[in-house]
Design a protein around this motif. Structure first.
Motif, mmCIF file in Angstrom:
data_model
loop_
_atom_site.group_PDB
_atom_site.id
_atom_site.type_symbol
_atom_site.label_atom_id
_atom_site.label_comp_id
_atom_site.label_asym_id
_atom_site.label_seq_id
_atom_site.Cartn_x
_atom_site.Cartn_y
_atom_site.Cartn_z
ATOM 1 N N VAL A 1 -68.956 -43.822 -37.935
ATOM 2 C CA VAL A 1 -68.797 -44.408 -39.272
ATOM 3 C C VAL A 1 -69.263 -45.860 -39.207
ATOM 4 O O VAL A 1 -69.228 -46.482 -38.147
ATOM 5 C CB VAL A 1 -67.331 -44.363 -39.776
ATOM 6 N N LEU A 2 -69.712 -46.361 -40.332
ATOM 7 C CA LEU A 2 -69.992 -47.794 -40.471
ATOM 8 C C LEU A 2 -68.882 -48.341 -41.368
ATOM 9 O O LEU A 2 -68.720 -47.903 -42.507
ATOM 10 C CB LEU A 2 -71.382 -48.020 -41.067
ATOM 11 N N ARG A 3 -68.115 -49.243 -40.827
ATOM 12 C CA ARG A 3 -66.846 -49.605 -41.449
ATOM 13 C C ARG A 3 -66.981 -50.227 -42.841
ATOM 14 O O ARG A 3 -66.120 -50.022 -43.694
ATOM 15 C CB ARG A 3 -66.073 -50.532 -40.518
ATOM 16 N N ALA A 4 -68.042 -50.999 -43.054
ATOM 17 C CA ALA A 4 -68.170 -51.638 -44.361
ATOM 18 C C ALA A 4 -68.238 -50.570 -45.457
ATOM 19 O O ALA A 4 -67.730 -50.759 -46.562
ATOM 20 C CB ALA A 4 -69.398 -52.539 -44.406
ATOM 21 N N ARG A 5 -68.862 -49.444 -45.121
ATOM 22 C CA ARG A 5 -68.972 -48.361 -46.108
ATOM 23 C C ARG A 5 -67.743 -47.460 -46.081
ATOM 24 O O ARG A 5 -67.218 -47.072 -47.119
ATOM 25 C CB ARG A 5 -70.218 -47.518 -45.820
ATOM 26 N N PHE A 6 -67.315 -47.126 -44.871
ATOM 27 C CA PHE A 6 -66.224 -46.164 -44.746
ATOM 28 C C PHE A 6 -64.909 -46.735 -45.293
ATOM 29 O O PHE A 6 -64.188 -46.069 -46.030
ATOM 30 C CB PHE A 6 -66.051 -45.754 -43.278
ATOM 31 N N ILE B 1 -69.988 -61.321 -44.595
ATOM 32 C CA ILE B 1 -69.794 -60.085 -45.370
ATOM 33 C C ILE B 1 -70.564 -58.982 -44.655
ATOM 34 O O ILE B 1 -71.793 -58.902 -44.754
ATOM 35 C CB ILE B 1 -70.289 -60.260 -46.821
ATOM 36 N N TYR B 2 -69.827 -58.168 -43.905
ATOM 37 C CA TYR B 2 -70.495 -57.086 -43.195
ATOM 38 C C TYR B 2 -70.965 -56.026 -44.192
ATOM 39 O O TYR B 2 -70.216 -55.610 -45.080
ATOM 40 C CB TYR B 2 -69.548 -56.454 -42.163
ATOM 41 N N ARG B 3 -72.210 -55.610 -44.026
ATOM 42 C CA ARG B 3 -72.748 -54.547 -44.883
ATOM 43 C C ARG B 3 -72.763 -53.218 -44.155
ATOM 44 O O ARG B 3 -72.809 -52.165 -44.749
ATOM 45 C CB ARG B 3 -74.165 -54.914 -45.340
ATOM 46 N N SER B 4 -72.754 -53.286 -42.805
ATOM 47 C CA SER B 4 -72.625 -52.067 -41.999
ATOM 48 C C SER B 4 -71.245 -52.045 -41.361
ATOM 49 O O SER B 4 -70.441 -51.172 -41.608
ATOM 50 C CB SER B 4 -73.693 -52.022 -40.909
ATOM 51 N N PRO C 1 -82.889 -64.863 -30.253
ATOM 52 C CA PRO C 1 -81.828 -65.853 -30.117
ATOM 53 C C PRO C 1 -80.726 -65.586 -31.152
ATOM 54 O O PRO C 1 -80.979 -64.981 -32.204
ATOM 55 C CB PRO C 1 -82.522 -67.180 -30.411
ATOM 56 N N VAL C 2 -79.504 -66.028 -30.813
ATOM 57 C CA VAL C 2 -78.359 -65.736 -31.670
ATOM 58 C C VAL C 2 -78.576 -66.231 -33.096
ATOM 59 O O VAL C 2 -78.225 -65.548 -34.061
ATOM 60 C CB VAL C 2 -77.075 -66.347 -31.055
ATOM 61 N N THR C 3 -79.204 -67.415 -33.233
ATOM 62 C CA THR C 3 -79.404 -67.948 -34.592
ATOM 63 C C THR C 3 -80.214 -66.980 -35.442
ATOM 64 O O THR C 3 -79.947 -66.814 -36.633
ATOM 65 C CB THR C 3 -80.143 -69.301 -34.544
ATOM 66 N N GLU C 4 -81.201 -66.326 -34.814
ATOM 67 C CA GLU C 4 -82.016 -65.379 -35.592
ATOM 68 C C GLU C 4 -81.249 -64.105 -35.908
ATOM 69 O O GLU C 4 -81.451 -63.486 -36.951
ATOM 70 C CB GLU C 4 -83.307 -65.049 -34.840
ATOM 71 N N LYS C 5 -80.335 -63.718 -35.008
ATOM 72 C CA LYS C 5 -79.489 -62.548 -35.303
ATOM 73 C C LYS C 5 -78.575 -62.853 -36.492
ATOM 74 O O LYS C 5 -78.392 -62.031 -37.383
ATOM 75 C CB LYS C 5 -78.649 -62.190 -34.081
ATOM 76 N N LEU C 6 -77.988 -64.047 -36.471
ATOM 77 C CA LEU C 6 -77.068 -64.415 -37.550
ATOM 78 C C LEU C 6 -77.803 -64.486 -38.885
ATOM 79 O O LEU C 6 -77.235 -64.209 -39.943
ATOM 80 C CB LEU C 6 -76.403 -65.767 -37.249
ATOM 81 N N ALA C 7 -79.094 -64.853 -38.820
ATOM 82 C CA ALA C 7 -79.873 -64.995 -40.051
ATOM 83 C C ALA C 7 -80.043 -63.664 -40.767
ATOM 84 O O ALA C 7 -80.307 -63.621 -41.968
ATOM 85 C CB ALA C 7 -81.230 -65.599 -39.732
ATOM 86 N N VAL C 8 -79.863 -62.560 -40.023
ATOM 87 C CA VAL C 8 -79.985 -61.232 -40.632
ATOM 88 C C VAL C 8 -78.722 -60.895 -41.429
ATOM 89 O O VAL C 8 -78.747 -60.109 -42.374
ATOM 90 C CB VAL C 8 -80.211 -60.174 -39.514
ATOM 91 N N ASN C 9 -77.602 -61.517 -41.035
ATOM 92 C CA ASN C 9 -76.311 -61.205 -41.669
ATOM 93 C C ASN C 9 -76.200 -61.791 -43.072
ATOM 94 O O ASN C 9 -76.936 -62.699 -43.439
ATOM 95 C CB ASN C 9 -75.154 -61.773 -40.838
ATOM 96 N N LYS C 10 -75.224 -61.278 -43.803
ATOM 97 C CA LYS C 10 -74.934 -61.827 -45.130
ATOM 98 C C LYS C 10 -73.685 -62.700 -45.043
ATOM 99 O O LYS C 10 -72.684 -62.294 -44.443
ATOM 100 C CB LYS C 10 -74.723 -60.674 -46.106
ATOM 101 N N TYR C 11 -73.755 -63.870 -45.631
ATOM 102 C CA TYR C 11 -72.601 -64.770 -45.674
ATOM 103 C C TYR C 11 -72.407 -65.276 -47.097
ATOM 104 O O TYR C 11 -73.370 -65.459 -47.844
ATOM 105 C CB TYR C 11 -72.834 -66.005 -44.787
#
Lengths: 431, 94
Positions: A105-110, B90-93, B5-15
């Motif tokens: 599961v992906l928690r944000a969705r689940f 804000i996690y989207r996954s 690099p971590v900064t580029e990983k964080l850039a993918v996230n939503k805040y």
């Protein structure tokens, strides 16, 4: 806010909070479920395998409407050295039959879906509000405060996760000691569905779950995981915090080495990073379990420290749901008896003792320490890999039979025969 | 695609950035006087903490809200709370 007294206020809309809310609302109780994120699931992250039988008991056939990713049919334990891997790869169609053994599961969705089920059952969901603490009167928890306003209830459930500031503020526990915590880091990596199914030998909606021990964490106690979702992979590490601090290593750097490992790299090749996240994992087991009930307050899920890792499977969500159901049933009885006394609420830990939740915590109590055994992370993967290399290597030199091959490798390994016997015995009992 | 690099990983996230409301404060006097290992500088998966000109800085906007720093800090020098309701990662996954 009103001076109404709700039957229950639940802090945190993760799987524990929403399950408790759902169960209570179905029994006709007035429940408020408060979530600090803009929507349930937005703050939640886990490795991602849900062993769902306990949820099936709560919401029959949940998988028919829930956003589950894949049914886990392939379970792999993988031992890594710097340049090799030894896998125990188990696949069974038996796990692909309802009610199914586990799902990714992906928690944000689940979690969002689960909170919606609670809402549909009559729960008042309040997202985007951070609870500042519990309100106490005469030593009893009577509600919560948020943004300088109070909301009252007959009972409060702290389902606010591993850090549980609610339990801390209520005086039930302190912050987790570093020796009882691990840090989880995870990437969600997007890949086309067909690529995932081909790469992991999956038919249709089948899924694979890898648990990875050894060089994954540069020898720091911990482990790796790789789970298949429909169109992404959840790949991560869980690293014990105390050892990380002692060795002054950065989780992000260990993670990069892991992703570049010759066993992992081809599995994630061509993928696109969709998200990078982290989560604190309570790993103290029974040793760090706080009191689970106080006057007016119950702890569930990560807030209570429920988790099992025996090397083969990592569990948290099923224990969270199991504890939530036990808490809810305690409250339903209290409501029926019109008795919310501390004595009544203390039947919650007793109820847990009778359920699989505490029984499994006890069964795997010794796994916590066993899984920190240094030999597990270097010596054993190396031994296994060397034995198999000797068996498979054909170099125009005379071969030896299996027994002398095993003995020779054991002798040259860093493991004494006594260690091996002790670990085999301890492992047999702990895992 | 990896080895980022971590900064580029964080850039993918939503805040949802809560401008002007940092949720992390470092009590540097405590760090200087008491801290034996400066654990925050390496345990954070988001590399929030850094040492600049002898000061411990917290780049709180990229925080993943795991709480690892708080647990690892040996000297109680961190004032670390969750961001205000609705703000932060804000996690989207997830």
């Amino acid at each position: 806010m009103t001076e109404d007294v709700f039957d229950a206020i639940i802090v945190g809309a993760g799987v524990a909070g929403s399950s408790a809310a759902y169960r209570l609302a179905r029994a006709g109780l007035q429940v408020v479920l408060i979530e600090r994120g803009p929507f349930p699931g937005s703050k939640n992250l886990s490795g991602g395998v849900l062993y769902g039988r306990v949820l099936h008991d709560l919401i029959p056939n949940f998988w028919e409407s829930a956003p589950v990713e894949r049914v886990i049919t392939n379970q792999i334990v993988s031992f890594l050295t710097a340049d090799s891997s030894v896998n125990l790869d188990f696949k069974t169609e038996a796990f692909n039959q309802p009610p199914y053994n586990g799902f990714t599961v992906l928690r944000a969705r689940f979690d969002r879906w689960l909170a919606e089920q609670a809402e549909a059952a009559g729960v008042m969901l309040v997202p985007g509000i951070k609870v500042d603490g519990v309100v106490k009167r005469d030593g009893k928890v009577v509600g919560i405060s948020a943004d300088n306003e109070e909301m009252l209830a007959k009972v409060v459930i702290a389902a606010d996760g591993a850090n549980s500031f609610i339990a801390q503020q209520a005086g039930l526990r302190d912050k987790i000691p570093a020796g009882h915590a691990a840090v989880g880091v995870k990437e969600v990596i997007g890949l086309p569905r067909e690529v995932i199914e081909e790469r992991f030998h999956l038919n249709g909606n089948e899924g694979a779950a890898y648990n990875i021990v050894g060089f994954a964490t540069r020898g720091v106690p911990g482990g790796g995981f790789l789970y298949t979702n429909q169109e992404s992979l959840s790949v991560g590490l869980v690293i014990h915090l105390e050892a990380l601090v002692e060795r002054q290593l950065k989780p992000a750097e260990i993670f990069e080495d892991f992703l570049a490992h010759p066993m992992i790299a081809p599995l994630i090749k061509g993928g696109k990073l969709l998200e990078y996240g982290a989560h604190l994992v309570p790993e103290g087991g029974l040793k760090m379990m706080p009191p689970l009930a106080a006057d007016g307050l119950l702890l569930v899920g990560d807030a209570a420290g429920f988790g099992v890792n025996n090397g083969f499977v990592v569990r948290g969500m099923d224990l969270a749901i199991g504890s939530a159901v036990a808490a809810a049933e305690t409250i339903i009885e209290a409501q029926a008896a019109d008795d919310f006394s501390a004595a009544r609420l203390h039947s919650y830990p007793d109820r847990l003792e009778k359920s699989f939740v505490m029984q499994d915590m006890r069964t795997y109590a010794r796994a916590v320490d066993f899984m920190k055994n240094d030999r597990l992370f270097e010596a054993y993967p190396t031994l296994l890999s060397n034995i198999l290399a000797d068996i498979y290597r054909q170099d125009a030199q005379p071969k030896k039979n299996l027994a002398p091959t095993l003995l020779k490798n054991l002798k040259t390994s860093k493991i004494s025969l006594l260690d091996l016997l002790k670990d085999a015995l301890a492992g047999g009992r702990a895992l | 695609m990896n080895r980022l690099p971590v900064t580029e990983k964080l850039a993918v996230n939503k805040y949802e950035l809560d401008e002007g409301h940092p949720h992390i404060a470092v009590n540097e006097e405590v760090c200087r006087a008491k801290c034996k290992n400066l654990a925050c500088l390496y345990v954070c998966p988001a590399n929030v903490y850094s040492e600049q000109n002898g000061r411990i800085m917290a780049d709180w906007a990229g925080c993943l809200e795991c709480g690892t720093c708080l647990v690892a800090c040996p000297s109680d020098a961190l004032q670390w709370v969750y961001p205000r309701g609705g703000f932060g990662v804000i996690y989207r996954s997830g």
